[in-house]
Design a protein around this motif. Structure first.
Motif, PDB file in Angstrom:
ATOM      1  N   ILE A 168      23.019  40.477  24.936  1.00  0.00           N
ATOM      2  CA  ILE A 168      23.405  39.724  23.740  1.00  0.00           C
ATOM      3  C   ILE A 168      23.460  40.682  22.556  1.00  0.00           C
ATOM      4  N   HIS A 169      24.580  40.612  21.836  1.00  0.00           N
ATOM      5  CA  HIS A 169      24.848  41.458  20.679  1.00  0.00           C
ATOM      6  C   HIS A 169      25.122  40.570  19.465  1.00  0.00           C
ATOM      7  N   ASN A 170      25.300  41.211  18.313  1.00  0.00           N
ATOM      8  CA  ASN A 170      25.913  40.517  17.181  1.00  0.00           C
ATOM      9  C   ASN A 170      26.933  41.442  16.541  1.00  0.00           C
ATOM     10  N   ILE A 171      27.882  40.826  15.853  1.00  0.00           N
ATOM     11  CA  ILE A 171      28.930  41.579  15.172  1.00  0.00           C
ATOM     12  C   ILE A 171      29.510  40.713  14.063  1.00  0.00           C
ATOM     13  N   SER A 172      29.882  41.351  12.972  1.00  0.00           N
ATOM     14  CA  SER A 172      30.669  40.710  11.926  1.00  0.00           C
ATOM     15  C   SER A 172      31.493  41.806  11.266  1.00  0.00           C
ATOM     16  N   LEU A 173      32.715  41.476  10.964  1.00  0.00           N
ATOM     17  CA  LEU A 173      33.627  42.452  10.353  1.00  0.00           C
ATOM     18  C   LEU A 173      34.450  41.800   9.268  1.00  0.00           C
ATOM     19  N   PRO A 174      34.382  42.394   8.057  1.00  0.00           N
ATOM     20  CA  PRO A 174      33.424  43.380   7.587  1.00  0.00           C
ATOM     21  C   PRO A 174      31.997  42.833   7.715  1.00  0.00           C
ATOM     22  N   ALA A 223      27.974  48.249  25.655  1.00  0.00           N
ATOM     23  CA  ALA A 223      26.588  48.718  25.593  1.00  0.00           C
ATOM     24  C   ALA A 223      26.443  50.160  25.119  1.00  0.00           C
ATOM     25  N   GLY A 224      27.450  50.988  25.349  1.00  0.00           N
ATOM     26  CA  GLY A 224      27.335  52.400  24.995  1.00  0.00           C
ATOM     27  C   GLY A 224      26.230  53.064  25.802  1.00  0.00           C
ATOM     28  N   LYS A 225      25.678  54.126  25.238  1.00  0.00           N
ATOM     29  CA  LYS A 225      24.563  54.823  25.905  1.00  0.00           C
ATOM     30  C   LYS A 225      23.390  53.850  25.972  1.00  0.00           C
ATOM     31  N   SER A 226      22.957  53.522  27.189  1.00  0.00           N
ATOM     32  CA  SER A 226      21.994  52.439  27.360  1.00  0.00           C
ATOM     33  C   SER A 226      21.223  52.602  28.665  1.00  0.00           C
ATOM     34  N   SER A 227      20.094  51.886  28.724  1.00  0.00           N
ATOM     35  CA  SER A 227      19.257  51.920  29.919  1.00  0.00           C
ATOM     36  C   SER A 227      18.469  50.614  30.001  1.00  0.00           C
ATOM     37  N   PHE A 228      18.405  50.047  31.202  1.00  0.00           N
ATOM     38  CA  PHE A 228      17.603  48.852  31.436  1.00  0.00           C
ATOM     39  C   PHE A 228      16.723  49.104  32.651  1.00  0.00           C
ATOM     40  N   GLN A 229      15.421  49.022  32.465  1.00  0.00           N
ATOM     41  CA  GLN A 229      14.433  49.254  33.522  1.00  0.00           C
ATOM     42  C   GLN A 229      14.716  50.557  34.270  1.00  0.00           C
ATOM     43  N   ASN A 255      23.555  53.430  31.870  1.00  0.00           N
ATOM     44  CA  ASN A 255      24.940  52.911  31.842  1.00  0.00           C
ATOM     45  C   ASN A 255      25.016  51.414  32.126  1.00  0.00           C
ATOM     46  N   CYS A 256      24.440  50.642  31.240  1.00  0.00           N
ATOM     47  CA  CYS A 256      24.361  49.190  31.445  1.00  0.00           C
ATOM     48  C   CYS A 256      25.731  48.516  31.547  1.00  0.00           C
ATOM     49  N   ILE A 309      18.250  47.640  25.262  1.00  0.00           N
ATOM     50  CA  ILE A 309      18.822  48.644  26.153  1.00  0.00           C
ATOM     51  C   ILE A 309      19.240  49.916  25.417  1.00  0.00           C
ATOM     52  N   ALA A 310      19.252  49.865  24.085  1.00  0.00           N
ATOM     53  CA  ALA A 310      19.583  51.036  23.256  1.00  0.00           C
ATOM     54  C   ALA A 310      18.712  51.021  22.001  1.00  0.00           C
ATOM     55  N   PRO A 311      17.377  51.043  22.175  1.00  0.00           N
ATOM     56  CA  PRO A 311      16.467  50.813  21.045  1.00  0.00           C
ATOM     57  C   PRO A 311      16.532  51.864  19.939  1.00  0.00           C
ATOM     58  N   GLU A 312      16.968  53.054  20.247  1.00  0.00           N
ATOM     59  CA  GLU A 312      17.042  54.081  19.207  1.00  0.00           C
ATOM     60  C   GLU A 312      18.341  54.000  18.415  1.00  0.00           C
ATOM     61  N   ARG A 313      19.303  53.225  18.919  1.00  0.00           N
ATOM     62  CA  ARG A 313      20.608  53.123  18.262  1.00  0.00           C
ATOM     63  C   ARG A 313      20.895  51.740  17.688  1.00  0.00           C
ATOM     64  N   LYS A 314      20.371  50.700  18.309  1.00  0.00           N
ATOM     65  CA  LYS A 314      20.810  49.344  17.983  1.00  0.00           C
ATOM     66  C   LYS A 314      19.651  48.421  17.643  1.00  0.00           C
ATOM     67  N   THR A 315      19.939  47.410  16.811  1.00  0.00           N
ATOM     68  CA  THR A 315      18.936  46.433  16.401  1.00  0.00           C
ATOM     69  C   THR A 315      19.345  45.001  16.746  1.00  0.00           C
ATOM     70  N   ASP A 316      20.559  44.809  17.210  1.00  0.00           N
ATOM     71  CA  ASP A 316      21.049  43.456  17.468  1.00  0.00           C
ATOM     72  C   ASP A 316      20.550  42.899  18.805  1.00  0.00           C
ATOM     73  N   PRO A 317      20.378  41.594  18.897  1.00  0.00           N
ATOM     74  CA  PRO A 317      20.869  40.568  17.994  1.00  0.00           C
ATOM     75  C   PRO A 317      20.012  40.342  16.746  1.00  0.00           C
ATOM     76  N   GLY A 318      18.925  41.079  16.604  1.00  0.00           N
ATOM     77  CA  GLY A 318      18.175  41.070  15.354  1.00  0.00           C
ATOM     78  C   GLY A 318      17.054  40.057  15.276  1.00  0.00           C
ATOM     79  N   ILE A 319      16.356  40.143  14.139  1.00  0.00           N
ATOM     80  CA  ILE A 319      15.185  39.287  13.920  1.00  0.00           C
ATOM     81  C   ILE A 319      15.554  37.816  13.749  1.00  0.00           C
ATOM     82  N   ALA A 320      16.794  37.531  13.404  1.00  0.00           N
ATOM     83  CA  ALA A 320      17.204  36.141  13.205  1.00  0.00           C
ATOM     84  C   ALA A 320      17.480  35.420  14.527  1.00  0.00           C
ATOM     85  N   PHE A 321      17.578  36.174  15.611  1.00  0.00           N
ATOM     86  CA  PHE A 321      17.873  35.542  16.900  1.00  0.00           C
ATOM     87  C   PHE A 321      16.619  34.907  17.470  1.00  0.00           C
ATOM     88  N   ASP A 322      16.705  33.617  17.825  1.00  0.00           N
ATOM     89  CA  ASP A 322      15.568  32.865  18.344  1.00  0.00           C
ATOM     90  C   ASP A 322      15.627  32.838  19.874  1.00  0.00           C
TER      91      ASP A 322
END
Length: 182
Positions: A39-45, A103-109, A113-114, A164-177
């Motif tokens: 699960i990701h998030n995106i908005s543009l802009p 996913a980009g550069k990623s790892s799960f367990q 390459n997720c 899966i990419a904790p050093e690069r990404k923060t989504d879906p973020g703190i608002a995701f329940d």
């Protein structure tokens, strides 16, 4: 407006009832295994919704001069399998049988390459703005359909991009329940 009725075509990997906007940004999976939902998030802009720019990004049609932020996205080739808009509408860009580039550069367990073994779902949103009830309803509906068709996607194999990419990404973020994903 009536809500669409969704069904999954396992042969094509497309969700019937979703809006299909095929992206050129995909390739074949190295095997047929699908065992992770990201699960990701995106908005543009950033922070702006219903602009149509996510569709443009995923189809390589982003008008680079339309907003200063877009300059840094020039030449970027990305996609997700699905986008759930603020209204709850589901769009599909890549067949679930193919590898989307989410996913980009990623790892799960410990597995790298997720993209190789995952389905990517983008939520229109930001890390710190609450997602809509409609998005949670659509996400749960989609998740249930995907789990039925890809039984290796167990509840413990549903994660955020940040997992899966904790050093690069923060989504879906703190608002995701996460408690709303059933």
């Amino acid at each position: 407006m009536s809500k669409p009725i969704y069904s999954f075509d396992a042969n094509t990997g497309w969700l019937n009832g979703a809006i299909h906007i095929p992206s050129p940004n995909f390739n074949a999976r190295p095997n047929n295994e699908v065992s992770l939902l990201v699960i990701h998030n995106i908005s543009l802009p950033p922070g702006q919704f219903a602009t149509g720019m996510i569709d443009a990004l995923f189809t390589n049609q982003l008008p680079i001069n339309a907003h200063p932020y877009f300059k840094q996205l020039e030449g970027l080739r990305v996609s997700a399998h699905f986008l759930i808009e603020r209204s709850g509408e589901i769009k599909q860009f890549v067949s679930c049988n193919d590898r989307a580039w989410h996913a980009g550069k990623s790892s799960f367990q410990g597995r790298e390459n997720c993209n190789d073994f995952s389905i990517g779902v983008e939520l229109e949103g930001t890390d710190d703005l609450a997602y809509t009830d409609e998005q949670y309803k659509s996400l749960n509906n989609l998740k249930n359909i995907l789990q039925k068709n890809f039984p290796l996607i167990k509840q413990e194999r549903i994660c955020g991009h940040s997992d899966i990419a904790p050093e690069r990404k923060t989504d879906p973020g703190i608002a995701f329940d996460w408690l709303r994903i059933q």
